[in-house]
Design a protein around this motif. Structure first.
Motif, PDB file in Angstrom:
ATOM      1  N   PHE A   2       0.812  -1.219   0.000  1.00 55.68           N
ATOM      2  CA  PHE A   2       0.000   0.000   0.000  1.00 55.68           C
ATOM      3  C   PHE A   2       0.847   1.271   0.000  1.00 55.68           C
ATOM      4  O   PHE A   2       0.420   2.296  -0.525  1.00 55.68           O
ATOM      5  N   ARG A   3       2.037   1.190   0.550  1.00 55.48           N
ATOM      6  CA  ARG A   3       2.930   2.350   0.438  1.00 55.48           C
ATOM      7  C   ARG A   3       3.354   2.554  -1.014  1.00 55.48           C
ATOM      8  O   ARG A   3       3.528   3.689  -1.464  1.00 55.48           O
ATOM      9  N   THR A   4       3.514   1.459  -1.723  1.00 53.04           N
ATOM     10  CA  THR A   4       3.841   1.560  -3.140  1.00 53.04           C
ATOM     11  C   THR A   4       2.662   2.087  -3.939  1.00 53.04           C
ATOM     12  O   THR A   4       2.787   3.023  -4.742  1.00 53.04           O
ATOM     13  N   LEU A   5       1.479   1.505  -3.696  1.00 51.70           N
ATOM     14  CA  LEU A   5       0.278   1.960  -4.413  1.00 51.70           C
ATOM     15  C   LEU A   5       0.042   3.450  -4.172  1.00 51.70           C
ATOM     16  O   LEU A   5      -0.375   4.183  -5.058  1.00 51.70           O
ATOM     17  N   SER A   6       0.315   3.882  -2.950  1.00 52.29           N
ATOM     18  CA  SER A   6       0.053   5.264  -2.579  1.00 52.29           C
ATOM     19  C   SER A   6       0.792   6.243  -3.476  1.00 52.29           C
ATOM     20  O   SER A   6       0.234   7.263  -3.891  1.00 52.29           O
ATOM     21  N   HIS A   7       2.025   5.929  -3.815  1.00 55.27           N
ATOM     22  CA  HIS A   7       2.842   6.852  -4.598  1.00 55.27           C
ATOM     23  C   HIS A   7       2.953   6.467  -6.070  1.00 55.27           C
ATOM     24  O   HIS A   7       3.540   7.199  -6.863  1.00 55.27           O
ATOM     25  N   ASP A   8       2.419   5.323  -6.439  1.00 56.92           N
ATOM     26  CA  ASP A   8       2.528   4.877  -7.830  1.00 56.92           C
ATOM     27  C   ASP A   8       1.643   5.751  -8.717  1.00 56.92           C
ATOM     28  O   ASP A   8       0.417   5.756  -8.573  1.00 56.92           O
ATOM     29  N   PRO A   9       2.242   6.502  -9.656  1.00 54.64           N
ATOM     30  CA  PRO A   9       1.448   7.462 -10.443  1.00 54.64           C
ATOM     31  C   PRO A   9       0.390   6.803 -11.316  1.00 54.64           C
ATOM     32  O   PRO A   9      -0.572   7.453 -11.692  1.00 54.64           O
ATOM     33  N   SER A  10       0.575   5.521 -11.609  1.00 56.50           N
ATOM     34  CA  SER A  10      -0.392   4.905 -12.518  1.00 56.50           C
ATOM     35  C   SER A  10      -1.599   4.333 -11.779  1.00 56.50           C
ATOM     36  O   SER A  10      -2.515   3.809 -12.407  1.00 56.50           O
ATOM     37  N   VAL A  11      -1.606   4.452 -10.475  1.00 56.84           N
ATOM     38  CA  VAL A  11      -2.742   3.951  -9.698  1.00 56.84           C
ATOM     39  C   VAL A  11      -3.665   5.110  -9.349  1.00 56.84           C
ATOM     40  O   VAL A  11      -3.205   6.158  -8.914  1.00 56.84           O
ATOM     41  N   ARG A  12      -4.958   4.915  -9.546  1.00 60.15           N
ATOM     42  CA  ARG A  12      -5.938   5.965  -9.237  1.00 60.15           C
ATOM     43  C   ARG A  12      -6.932   5.540  -8.167  1.00 60.15           C
ATOM     44  O   ARG A  12      -7.561   6.380  -7.519  1.00 60.15           O
ATOM     45  N   ALA A  13      -7.143   4.257  -8.019  1.00 58.76           N
ATOM     46  CA  ALA A  13      -8.061   3.751  -7.001  1.00 58.76           C
ATOM     47  C   ALA A  13      -7.738   2.282  -6.807  1.00 58.76           C
ATOM     48  O   ALA A  13      -7.179   1.653  -7.701  1.00 58.76           O
ATOM     49  N   VAL A  14      -8.081   1.745  -5.636  1.00 58.05           N
ATOM     50  CA  VAL A  14      -7.690   0.383  -5.298  1.00 58.05           C
ATOM     51  C   VAL A  14      -8.916  -0.384  -4.810  1.00 58.05           C
ATOM     52  O   VAL A  14      -9.750   0.173  -4.090  1.00 58.05           O
ATOM     53  N   VAL A  15      -9.044  -1.642  -5.248  1.00 60.25           N
ATOM     54  CA  VAL A  15     -10.079  -2.526  -4.712  1.00 60.25           C
ATOM     55  C   VAL A  15      -9.391  -3.647  -3.945  1.00 60.25           C
ATOM     56  O   VAL A  15      -8.477  -4.279  -4.469  1.00 60.25           O
ATOM     57  N   LEU A  16      -9.818  -3.860  -2.712  1.00 63.76           N
ATOM     58  CA  LEU A  16      -9.201  -4.887  -1.862  1.00 63.76           C
ATOM     59  C   LEU A  16     -10.232  -5.947  -1.509  1.00 63.76           C
ATOM     60  O   LEU A  16     -11.304  -5.627  -1.001  1.00 63.76           O
ATOM     61  N   THR A  17      -9.915  -7.196  -1.780  1.00 65.50           N
ATOM     62  CA  THR A  17     -10.846  -8.265  -1.404  1.00 65.50           C
ATOM     63  C   THR A  17     -10.057  -9.527  -1.064  1.00 65.50           C
ATOM     64  O   THR A  17      -8.829  -9.540  -1.194  1.00 65.50           O
ATOM     65  N   GLY A  18     -10.759 -10.546  -0.600  1.00 66.13           N
ATOM     66  CA  GLY A  18     -10.105 -11.807  -0.287  1.00 66.13           C
ATOM     67  C   GLY A  18      -9.951 -12.656  -1.542  1.00 66.13           C
ATOM     68  O   GLY A  18     -10.696 -12.488  -2.496  1.00 66.13           O
ATOM     69  N   SER A  19      -8.996 -13.557  -1.531  1.00 63.58           N
ATOM     70  CA  SER A  19      -8.897 -14.452  -2.681  1.00 63.58           C
ATOM     71  C   SER A  19      -9.850 -15.614  -2.449  1.00 63.58           C
ATOM     72  O   SER A  19     -10.126 -16.003  -1.315  1.00 63.58           O
TER      73      SER A  19
END
Lengths: 244, 244, 244, 244, 244, 244
Positions: free
Chosen positions: A9-26
């Motif tokens: 999530f620290r990576t996603l936070s600063h990754d410019p190509s990410v705009r929104a995140v969906v989190l679920t279980g596998s």
């Protein structure tokens, strides 16, 4: 695993190509059943094996909880909006995690529980701190937190723990992705500010929230995105915003 | 216009002949569609035209937002209860304004949206600060604030953004006026205290709210209104309170 | 009477044989109709009889309110979870009291009101401070607090003031006792922590709640109850926890 | 370098063989002269080179400041007491760093300055936040922060920025080490608690500080150290405490 | 007069040609002797002439105090640093006013007093709220506030109420102007930020101050002033900053 | 003994014939040497004898500390100003107690210490919470709290822990009584308000302190004392105020 989650999530936070995140279980069965009691019971980390002195053991436990909480809080700190899809068994850490997300949706078969009391613990990775600020029914919050009873998606929707319920996991993930895509189509400057100001204001008196907003937007309103968005609106076309 | 609104509410606040206020849009179409994007886009005030230095421009924007917020906060500070009737298009500033009111009702045709994200802005005149303290469903708050999606009166009622829904504007205004008349029939000392203590307590720990209440009522319980109200109650007649 | 109530709850709080408390009115008619206006009107304690100087009278009133509030707050401070059963007439102090409890349930015939405005008073024994932190619909909170209108159990459930509604008092008390028994079957260390951390977090920013939790659990996770609970879970039997 | 500093203090914080830390500059000339303006001016990191959009640049700067602050805050979070020895040139970051330490001493030749205003910056790595909580003379705090004037050790002692002044660096380091040795001879459980509770209470109302102390000591008083320390005191011998 | 004072400082706050302000009394005799007791005693505004009902009178007094405080707070809100020169008789409102300034200096003949207790009043225009945050000797704060005793400049310097003492008014004003000129030679972006962040941090936990600083500087570090200041520093010449 | 102390101060607080209180040790040798280590070491109450389960023991300790703190806080809550005279040995609880008083004076032979670290304890009856709000030199606060070193009256005066130093106990008590008599000659309404508002403001942002002051004085300015005090001032005679 939690250190991994944090790092992701620290990576996603600063990754410019990410705009929104969906989190679920596998898989379909569970978002998560929470702590692996078998392992915890054998490993002893939970109950602070280590030094025999009570105070030193206490400090070891405190360090451990703070580090664990910090991993989960990285979901909340992620600059991009995070949508949690609760499905199937969603016990214990499922709430700690999803309450650190921005938006919660559930499948109709979700079975949710603040399960920690059942193993002799006051939940300590965030649920008890975030729940009273996320759900406006304090009687219900204490009811489920003190009893550890399992409740379903409809009840979660009624009290405001989740904001939508879907038939099954496929539809829920589709719905979450659709919402994520919608959010991702907006200016990332505007969505970052919206998330940040709501989180700040949740924790503070109104007057502080207002002042913080003014300071925040002093920089953010100077973005090209505002001009692009307004112009697109007037011209009835879809704006395209650069990365954050 | 906002300076006028502020000035009107500062007058209403101290006007002894006012006991309660109903605020709604003129006409049937809209409470307000929010910012006039066309004008803003031409005028440039929103995006801080003026000095070319980023910091100086930022300070100009900050001053402007603070002044604008202060106008809207005058609704909240009004000593008399204010009831907002949301109807038709209720975008952007409609929420900033109505969230600074005490009670919100809506017509069944109301179309409500935290619209600012659509023009590249994190809403900065109060919505993002007041919404998490007005609605106890943080997932929903972020859902609508991040997506700018339009929602209706029934959804607003379900999540607790409004406390009543009426068929149309006429009925809504009638209902609001009836409620205003009911409130106006009570002791103005008691309604002022009720509004003030709730607003104070909303922003503070319980223990602070309790202490503030005790200090507040140290003076206010000495009013003749208490005696009049109790006597009227015992005698089954309607008390008449003098102006505040 | 309030001093008695306080004294009872201070005893229950530390009594090792108590694990949960159910609080209700005696008889079927009322939880409580609130202040006895006849007596208050004659006794004059409410409106601060005593010294003629306004400031000295004010200080007398302040002392009286603080003492009264402190009695009610002893319900909140009780180390054991407290469930309030609202039934029949539940006016004024009924809310002050039940809002200091952890869980609220109601009977379908409950008639509830923040009645104080009707006697010229801003409610000062806790309702106005605790209501905005217990119910996530600020418009509704102000609606009922400013109008003193009577509302029923279904409305209370819908807005989240109570978390369950029962057909009549017998069923409600049965339900409350069943819930109390369920809570009493859990580790008293875990339920104490759960209550304490939720109350702390309700009043504080998330980051403070998290840190407090870590310090709290530094000691509490060292309890034998965790080991017993986990082992019982693995062995599918009911654990038995020693007294607190 | 700041990431290194952070990493060192995170290690010291948990290293069982460390009981107290002394931090000073290498050589005699300076604790630190603060930011290397030449490098900063060339590198552009300070002023946010990178994206041309003002908002995106602003977010980059914000991330950078938060990360930098976090490194310095690791001095404050260090579980072991930290003593800073200010000597010679002690500009800018010298204050940011030493204000995150627990105790500050200075040499008589120390030349101290909140230097940032001289490069067009409001100090942002902690000085302006920590100074008003460390020195009880707000007029002086603003005097030196607004003027960037250089002041000496005697003035720092008089206003309470440092608690001791020594003739030269050798004596200052000796004095600091002596104090560190004295602290290191105490129970590490007691010194950790003392640091933690003072830092917590500095930021909070008294009533919160008291409650936090009670929860903290609920575990910490169970240490063997208390018994050892009391017994040693009665027996007039020096106790020896195990590591933390 | 207070409305005038407020209006003047609101103008100074935004006037681009103002960089720092010095506030002192006219003539040599007094900064101010505080309230004109003769007039107040005749006019009755202080003690709430007007409605006979205690509660209504109380609300009138409350409105009056809030308005008066708001005028004085405009000194604190002024975007430019304000230096107060206390000289001669400096009673009552002299402290309310100078404590809302950033820096306080005094002449050696200053006779200062929290005089309000002598007229039966707890000082209510700011002294009692700002003094404990301006002077780090709470015993002394209460000593002078409870006794209304007159103290001199040396005592004020020793406890940290003022940061410099000058021989007489001429030298004090010269000194204040010199300091003001020094401050005025710095970047106005940097001095505004320094004042704003110190005031914010004074009222908040460290962690909040740090975060606010990062958001503030996200815009402000983008100013041309930083580049100009750094370059001037390297070139050993005096930078010239444009107006704010 | 602490329950007695509490009970005495609750009586003094409401006793109309009391206007100010002086608190000192009996005899010349000591204000107090703090905890009787011999007794504590035998009794075991300090270290939580009782249940063997760590969590249950922790809860017992927490209850005990909270009750003990509450006794000491009754000094702070006393409506009348309290002056502490520190003399001779003033260790441990001497600071807990005197920091809960309003004004602290010392004799020149006072030997003061935050002694708790020497018995393995972080001081938990108030010192660590009140010291950082009473003394504006955080470096010194941590120096003495971490080292438990003994310091004298001159040092206490220099850093602002006490506000006066007297030659010996007789002179100190005389001085304290003289100050108490001066305070007792003022309006008790004004001194109560002054104490209350300073304590409130010490713990809160300025803006909250100002608002609280306005609400407090809304009642208190209506006292006859203001008229009496102003008239007496104009007539150059000593006013006489009725009891509180």
């Amino acid at each position: 695993m939690w250190l991994n989650l944090s790092s992701i999530f620290r990576t996603l936070s600063h990754d410019p190509s990410v705009r929104a995140v969906v989190l679920t279980g596998s898989g379909d069965r569970a978002f998560t059943a929470g702590l692996d009691v078998q392992a915890a019971s054998e490993g002893g980390t939970l109950t602070g094996a280590g030094p025999s002195d009570t105070a030193r053991k206490a400090n070891g436990i405190r360090r451990h909880i703070l580090e664990f909480q910090s991993c989960i809080t990285d979901l909340e700190k992620c600059e991009k909006p995070v949508i949690a899809v609760l499905h199937g068994v969603s016990f214990g850490l499922a709430l700690d995690m999803s309450l650190a997300c921005d938006i919660r949706v559930a499948t109709s078969d979700a079975r949710i529980s603040v399960k920690e009391v059942d193993i002799g613990i006051a939940a300590d990775i965030g649920t008890l701190s975030r729940l009273p600020h996320s759900v406006g029914n304090l009687s219900w919050v204490k009811d489920v937190a003190l009893s550890a009873r399992i409740f379903g998606a409809e009840e979660a929707l009624r009290v405001g723990l989740v904001s939508s319920v879907y038939k099954d996991k496929k539809e829920a993930v589709d719905g979450a992705l659709k919402l994520a895509a919608l959010i991702a189509s907006k200016s990332p400057v505007a969505t970052l500010g919206t998330k940040e100001i709501i989180n700040y204001s949740r924790d503070k008196p109104i007057v502080d929230g207002l002042n913080y907003t003014a300071v925040w937007n002093a920089a953010m309103l100077q973005t090209q995105d505002v001009k692009d968005a307004m112009l697109s609106g007037l011209q009835k076309r879809t704006p395209k915003f650069s990365k954050l």
